[in-house]
Design an enzyme around this catalytic site. Structure first.
Site, PDB file in Angstrom:
ATOM      1  N   CYS A  78       0.997 -18.774 -15.293  1.00 20.57           N
ATOM      2  CA  CYS A  78       1.327 -17.756 -14.290  1.00 20.57           C
ATOM      3  C   CYS A  78       2.595 -18.074 -13.523  1.00 20.57           C
ATOM      4  O   CYS A  78       3.390 -17.174 -13.225  1.00 20.57           O
ATOM      5  CB  CYS A  78       0.156 -17.569 -13.320  1.00 20.57           C
ATOM      6  SG  CYS A  78      -0.258 -19.054 -12.349  1.00 20.57           S
TER       7      CYS A  78
ATOM      8  N   ASP B 219       1.256  -8.315 -11.913  1.00 24.83           N
ATOM      9  CA  ASP B 219       0.819  -9.603 -12.461  1.00 24.83           C
ATOM     10  C   ASP B 219       0.935  -9.584 -13.979  1.00 24.83           C
ATOM     11  O   ASP B 219       0.280  -8.784 -14.652  1.00 24.83           O
ATOM     12  CB  ASP B 219      -0.634  -9.882 -12.052  1.00 24.83           C
ATOM     13  CG  ASP B 219      -1.052 -11.328 -12.297  1.00 24.83           C
ATOM     14  OD1 ASP B 219      -0.340 -12.036 -13.035  1.00 24.83           O
ATOM     15  OD2 ASP B 219      -2.088 -11.747 -11.759  1.00 24.83           O
TER      16      ASP B 219
ATOM     17  N   HIS C  32      -2.891 -19.773  -8.519  1.00 25.88           N
ATOM     18  CA  HIS C  32      -2.440 -18.582  -9.238  1.00 25.88           C
ATOM     19  C   HIS C  32      -1.223 -18.006  -8.528  1.00 25.88           C
ATOM     20  O   HIS C  32      -1.160 -17.968  -7.299  1.00 25.88           O
ATOM     21  CB  HIS C  32      -3.531 -17.523  -9.325  1.00 25.88           C
ATOM     22  CG  HIS C  32      -3.111 -16.335 -10.152  1.00 25.88           C
ATOM     23  ND1 HIS C  32      -2.814 -16.449 -11.488  1.00 25.88           N
ATOM     24  CD2 HIS C  32      -2.902 -15.034  -9.827  1.00 25.88           C
ATOM     25  CE1 HIS C  32      -2.449 -15.273 -11.954  1.00 25.88           C
ATOM     26  NE2 HIS C  32      -2.480 -14.395 -10.974  1.00 25.88           N
TER      27      HIS C  32
END
Length: 260
Positions: free
Chosen positions: A69, A124, A109
Site C-alpha cells: 500500500c 485506494d 495501511h
C-alpha cells in the site's frame, strides 16, 4: 509533462495527452488495479529501498514492479498531484477479519483522500483484492464497482473517526470492516511512509514478511499467488491449486510481477 506523469500513464495504458478530470478516476483506478500488482517480493528478497519519489518511479514505473500500500498509493498520490488534484495521504489500522480484531501493528495501511467540489473522497489502490475501483465519498454513500460495494462511514473507533467498509462481489454476504483512520491526520511527504515500511519489513506480527504474495485484479475477477497456492477467481467461481517452488517460479514468470 513530467517523467512520472508520462511513465504512469504508459504503465497503466492511459492516454498520454488527455487532461484528467475527477470523472476519469474510475478508469485510472481500474487500469491501475489490473496493471500494477499488490506484492511483497522486495521484502521477501530483502531488497527494499527508501521511499522517495525517485525510488518509487524507478521501482514501479521503470522496473515495472508492484508493491504494498505504501508503494502503490504513494505513486498514485504523486501522479494525482502532477495532474492538479487536491490529494493527501493518510494512515489507517486494518481490521483483521480472521481474528475479529484490529491489527496489533498499528497504522500501517496507507491510502489517499482527494478533495473535489468541497467534498472528500477516499481513493485506494493498495488494499490487495479489496479495491473499490472508484473514489468513495466520506459521507456513508454506497458506491458499487465491478469488485463489489464500498462505503466510508463517519464512525468513531479507538483508531479514528472514519471506517472503510466493503462487501466484495461473489465473496461477502454482509458488510465487513476494512480499516479505520483519522481524517485530519494527513501526510504530504512520502518520506514519512518509511516508518510504515520498517514496521512491515521487521515486525513479528507483520503479515507481509512471512511468505511471498502477489495479487492483482483481472477483467473477470482476480488472481493470487503464494509459495504454496495459486488461486483464480473467475466470474464468481474459484479455482485453486497447490504450488511448489518450481511451479511458483513458472507462474510468476507470466504474472504482472514477472519483471521484478
Amino acid at each position: 509533462m513530467s517523467n512520472l506523469n508520462l511513465l504512469f500513464r504508459e504503465r497503466i495504458g492511459f492516454p498520454i495527452n488527455k487532461n484528467i478530470t475527477f470523472e476519469d478516476l474510475d478508469i485510472i483506478l481500474e487500469k491501475t488495479a489490473k496493471t500494477i500488482p499488490f506484492e511483497n517480493l522486495c521484502i521477501m528478497s530483502k531488497n527494499t529501498s527508501e521511499l522517495t519519489k525517485n525510488n518509487l518511479i524507478n521501482k514501479i514505473l521503470h522496473k515495472k514492479q508492484g508493491g504494498l500500500c505504501y508503494d502503490l498509493n504513494a505513486i498514485l498520490y504523486l501522479f494525482l498531484l502532477e495532474n492538479g488534484f487536491q490529494a493527501t495521504l493518510f494512515r489507517g489500522v486494518i481490521y483483521n477479519q480472521a481474528k475479529q480484531e484490529w491489527n496489533s501493528i498499528g497504522k500501517t495501511h496507507v491510502a489517499i483522500i482527494v478533495k473535489h467540489n468541497e467534498q472528500r473522497f477516499l481513493v485506494d489502490t493498495g488494499f490487495g483484492g479489496n479495491l473499490p475501483l472508484k473514489p468513495i465519498p466520506l459521507n456513508g454513500e454506497i458506491v458499487s464497482s465491478d469488485n463489489g460495494e464500498f462505503r466510508v462511514k463517519q464512525e468513531n473507533s479507538v483508531h479514528g473517526d472514519y471506517i472503510f467498509f466493503m462487501k466484495l462481489k461473489y465473496k461477502d454476504d454482509d458488510w465487513k470492516m476494512g480499516y479505520a483512520f483519522k481524517s485530519n491526520e494527513t501526510i504530504n511527504d512520502v518520506a514519512a511512509l518509511n516508518e510504515i515500511q520498517k514496521i512491515i519489513v521487521e515486525h513479528d506480527d507483520s503479515p507481509f514478511n512471512k511468505k511471498p504474495l502477489i495479487t492483482i485484479l483481472t477483467d473477470n475477477g482476480n488472481l493470487t499467488l503464494t509459495d504454496t497456492s495459486y488461486t483464480e477467481w473467475i466470474d464468481g467461481k474459484v479455482y485453486k491449486k497447490e504450488v511448489d517452488k518450481k511451479s511458483f517460479t513458472d507462474i510468476l514468470k507470466w504474472t504482472p510481477s514477472s519483471r521484478h
